[in-house]
Scaffold this motif. Structure first.
Motif, PDB file in Angstrom:
ATOM      1  N   SER A 305       7.699   3.828  -3.571  1.00 14.39           N
ATOM      2  CA  SER A 305       7.737   2.645  -4.422  1.00 14.39           C
ATOM      3  C   SER A 305       8.522   1.521  -3.755  1.00 14.39           C
ATOM      4  O   SER A 305       8.073   0.372  -3.693  1.00 14.39           O
ATOM      5  CB  SER A 305       8.366   2.997  -5.766  1.00 14.39           C
ATOM      6  N   THR A 308       6.639   0.093  -0.825  1.00 14.86           N
ATOM      7  CA  THR A 308       5.528  -0.750  -1.278  1.00 14.86           C
ATOM      8  C   THR A 308       6.010  -2.152  -1.625  1.00 14.86           C
ATOM      9  O   THR A 308       5.405  -3.153  -1.226  1.00 14.86           O
ATOM     10  CB  THR A 308       4.848  -0.116  -2.514  1.00 14.86           C
ATOM     11  N   ILE A 571      -1.057  -2.894   0.078  1.00 15.92           N
ATOM     12  CA  ILE A 571      -0.728  -1.934  -0.978  1.00 15.92           C
ATOM     13  C   ILE A 571      -1.831  -0.894  -1.098  1.00 15.92           C
ATOM     14  O   ILE A 571      -1.563   0.300  -1.321  1.00 15.92           O
ATOM     15  CB  ILE A 571      -0.495  -2.659  -2.313  1.00 15.92           C
ATOM     16  N   LEU A 574      -1.231   1.622   1.637  1.00 16.91           N
ATOM     17  CA  LEU A 574      -0.086   2.480   1.327  1.00 16.91           C
ATOM     18  C   LEU A 574      -0.445   3.507   0.252  1.00 16.91           C
ATOM     19  O   LEU A 574      -0.062   4.680   0.352  1.00 16.91           O
ATOM     20  CB  LEU A 574       1.093   1.624   0.869  1.00 16.91           C
ATOM     21  N   LEU A 575      -1.171   3.084  -0.770  1.00 18.51           N
ATOM     22  CA  LEU A 575      -1.596   4.017  -1.813  1.00 18.51           C
ATOM     23  C   LEU A 575      -2.531   5.077  -1.252  1.00 18.51           C
ATOM     24  O   LEU A 575      -2.461   6.260  -1.616  1.00 18.51           O
ATOM     25  CB  LEU A 575      -2.283   3.261  -2.953  1.00 18.51           C
ATOM     26  N   ALA A 630       3.216  -5.510  -6.862  1.00 21.22           N
ATOM     27  CA  ALA A 630       4.099  -4.557  -6.181  1.00 21.22           C
ATOM     28  C   ALA A 630       4.864  -3.696  -7.183  1.00 21.22           C
ATOM     29  O   ALA A 630       4.887  -2.461  -7.071  1.00 21.22           O
ATOM     30  CB  ALA A 630       5.063  -5.311  -5.280  1.00 21.22           C
ATOM     31  N   GLU A 633       2.611  -1.328  -9.328  1.00 18.84           N
ATOM     32  CA  GLU A 633       2.219  -0.092  -8.658  1.00 18.84           C
ATOM     33  C   GLU A 633       3.343   0.933  -8.673  1.00 18.84           C
ATOM     34  O   GLU A 633       3.092   2.135  -8.525  1.00 18.84           O
ATOM     35  CB  GLU A 633       1.787  -0.381  -7.219  1.00 18.84           C
TER      36      GLU A 633
END
Length: 726
Positions: A305, A308, A571, A574-575, A630, A633
């Protein structure tokens, strides 16, 4: 690596070492380097050198040097008309300023040498208002302008025998206000400087009260605040040193939002770890093993987190507009430090306090409860193993039993709110973000009512005639929105460059005036073409605040087109890496983006329909997008990571039900705190921060109460195993 860190910071001896290391780091950094507040620079340029208005300002400086400097327009007004005594006071003040120049003062017209009868001819037509310009050096910063403005006020009080700056606009007495570029700079500096302390106090109090209400434990309420305080004290000197070296530039607005971000996001990270620790303490007698298990469960999600958010905020480095570009390093560094504190300092504090962190509602295992009850001679009260609530269980059952209903209703609500974005009006007018009772705005209102508002910010239209006769003045005077066009003046270095000073009939800071800049440019280019001059596009320059605002709007639009897609793309990557699911990445991104547009639409209802604001600042959509996508998420990561782990040992629907129920309380608590901290910005007198705070707070609440508990798990239920498709 995270597990090794967890073992170290939660160890019997090393927990104290961790705390000491943080104390030493903060102490050394604070002693060696300046704090970020000491390195504020509130007059940094926002536009790059290749912008048309910046190039035009350079041409004007070179060919038509103006020695007058930065104007402070002292507006004098009295209902019923200015008296002879008022004009005598103005003359005395002029003489005083000539004899004793205020800090930063460069020049002023010799009003003390002009008879009162002649001064009256320069007043407004009804004789109720008079404008006295005082020019400051172009190098004067906001602090020097503020000091000079205060000294003007002191000398005015001596000249008039009373303070005309303290009189009310509708008091019937003589009142004075400082407007113009210098007045706007003074007000901006005052507003932001007064906002810092009040914002910090309000944010700390809000977070403390919410934590006490949620956990009802004084110790547990203090632990996140301690972590945030250490993170701020570590990040502040680092940023201060970077600013001192000239590597970054920081301003008051960035520091204000950074403070809110630290308290909001930092508390979220702390709560996620604390909730896991509390659940583990109900299953594990050893606090050390419980903390290690909590870190094992939560550290990955916290690290992901934080990473991100850091990556998303760093994308702001790609922005061309200075105020946005300057946010990148302070925000990302502060979140990085906060994430490190959440993974090291907070576990160390929890290890030190142990179960006492939750006093008086101490979590214990069933065996510990039974033993405690036997000692007290009462019946056993076995507590649940997990931190679930009846409402959380209800939501978990709802999204798994009626997923289509949940998805349809949520999409209708969010979609309807998102459609409202088509009504939004934007502005880049700095003056409109000030409170209506700010001196510069009150002074401008008098100028706009009693004089031509364009006088507050005239333009300079320059062309390269190449020695030809160009009928530009004839074309300009025909334009209905220009109240005044001067005779042409030739440049000092190049006589072929000709300049015209022009003033709008309307507010030069308004969107209406800003949108006329392309038409003015086209008028000048057409005049050059008619004179037989080729490539006229490169031979027209327009300088002035209106042209600057037009370039600001164009730069903001460019930043939106560049930054937003890159943030979404990073993002998404990254996810994808974290979840290893293409489908999950897609619907998590789409739900948060939809939530953002819904927040923007509802925010417009709040600031426009309810608060009466005509337009929101043009930077707000980009600011809000980066934060909401950001931070939004974050909650999805916390929820989905819980579901992902549970599905390995149970059916998917059961994993969703338990994941929603178990993360519901902590995410709801975190969302309320994060929304509350952003909502604190709405208490400030600066409209740009008010708008940003309201829109972001609404977005966080939508994520907390609709997207995370309802829409995301319902979509996951509908997709079934496809939700994990790579």
């Amino acid at each position: 690596m995270l597990l090794k860190i967890a073992r170290f910071v939660s160890g019997e001896r090393t927990k104290w070492i961790t705390l000491i290391v943080w104390v030493v780091i903060v102490g050394v950094l604070s002693a060696m380097w300046p704090g970020v507040n000491q390195m504020e620079k509130n007059n940094a340029a926002n536009l790059e050198a290749d912008n048309p208005s910046v190039r035009a300002a350079a041409v004007a400086e070179e060919q038509f040097p103006d020695e007058s400097g930065i104007p402070a327009l002292i507006v004098w007004s009295r209902e019923g008309g200015l008296s002879d005594t008022d004009y005598e006071g103005i003359r005395r003040l002029s003489a005083s300023l000539a004899d004793q120049p205020v800090p930063g003062q460069q020049s002023l017209p010799p009003f003390d040498q002009i008879p009162p009868a002649a001064l009256k001819q320069q007043a407004s037509e009804d004789g109720t208002a008079f404008v006295m310009p005082v020019f400051f050096a172009k190098s004067a910063d906001s602090a020097l302008l503020k000091e000079g403005g205060q000294e003007i006020r002191n000398q005015a009080e001596a000249a008039f025998g009373a303070d005309p700056f303290a009189a009310g606009v509708k008091s019937g007495e003589l009142f004075a206000r400082i407007s113009g570029p210098a007045g706007i700079s003074i007000d901006a500096s005052s507003l932001f400087s007064s906002a810092d302390v009040s914002l910090m106090i309000a944010t700390v109090l809000l977070v403390l009260v919410l934590l006490l209400l949620i956990y009802r434990s004084p110790t547990l309420a203090i632990i996140p605040l301690i972590a945030v305080g250490f993170a701020y004290m570590a990040a502040s000197p680092i940023l201060g040193k970077l600013a001192e070296l000239g590597w970054i530039t920081v301003d008051s607005q960035a520091i204000s939002i950074m403070t809110v971000l630290l308290f909001g996001a930092g508390t979220d990270y702390c709560l996620f770890l604390i909730s896991h620790f509390r659940d583990r303490l109900k299953q594990e007698k050893s606090k050390s093993k419980a903390l290690l298990g909590a870190l094992k469960d939560a550290s990955g999600a916290i690290a992901m987190s934080g990473f991100t958010v850091v990556i998303a905020l760093l994308v702001l480095l790609l922005a061309k507009y200075g105020a946005v570009h300057r946010f990148a390093v302070p925000f990302s560094l502060s979140i990085l430090v906060m994430a490190l504190a959440s993974l090291t300092l907070v576990p160390a504090l929890l290890a030190i306090f142990g179960r006492a962190s939750f006093y008086p509602f101490v979590p214990r295992t069933a065996e510990m409860e039974e033993e405690r009850s036997r000692k007290r001679g009462g019946a056993s009260q076995v507590r649940s193993k997990t931190d679930t609530s009846k409402f959380g269980v209800f939501i978990g059952n709802l999204v798994t039993k009626r997923p289509w209903l949940v998805v349809i209703v949520a999409l209708i609500l969010l979609g309807a709110a998102a459609l409202n974005t088509f009504r939004i009006q934007y502005t880049v007018d700095l003056l409109s973000s000030f409170p209506e009772d700010s001196p510069s705005r009150e002074g401008f209102a008098v100028i706009g009512e009693k004089f031509t508002p364009g006088e507050l910010a005239p333009m300079k239209i320059m062309i390269d005639t190449e020695g030809q006769d160009v009928a530009l003045k004839e074309a300009l005077v025909k334009l209905p929105y220009l109240s005044k066009v001067s005779d042409p003046v030739s440049g000092e270095g190049d006589p072929d460059i000709t300049a015209f000073d022009a003033e709008f009939t309307m507010n030069p800071y308004s969107a209406e005036a800003v949108n006329l800049i392309p038409e003015l440019r086209e008028t000048a280019e057409t005049a050059l073409r008619q004179a037989g001059i080729s490539s006229p596009e490169s031979k027209v320059w327009i300088s002035g605040q209106t042209a600057t605002q037009y370039d600001t709007e164009m730069t903001n639009n460019r930043d939106d087109r560049v930054v937003i897609p890159i943030v979404i793309g990073l993002i998404a990557i990254l996810l994808l890496v974290y979840l290893r699911s293409l489908v999950a990445m897609i619907y998590l991104i789409l739900t948060v983006v939809l939530s953002y547009f819904a927040a923007l639409g509802l925010g417009w209802v709040a600031v426009h329909d309810l608060m009466g604001t005509a337009a929101i600042q043009g930077l707000i959509p980009l600011y809000s997008f980066v934060f909401l996508v950001a931070l939004g998420e974050d909650y999805n990561i916390f929820l989905i990571s819980s579901i992902w782990k549970k599905r390995k040992t149970m059916p998917l629907k059961q994993a969703i039900r338990e994941g929603v129920a178990e993360t519901g309380s902590v995410i709801t608590s975190a969302g309320l705190i994060l929304a509350g901290t952003f909502a604190v910005l709405a208490t400030l007198p600066i409209q740009a921060l008010v708008q940003f705070g309201i829109i972001t707070a609404i977005g966080v609440l939508l994520d907390t109460f609709i997207v995370r508990p309802l829409l995301v798990p319902a979509i996951t239920t509908l997709l079934g195993n496809w939700a994990f498709f790579i």
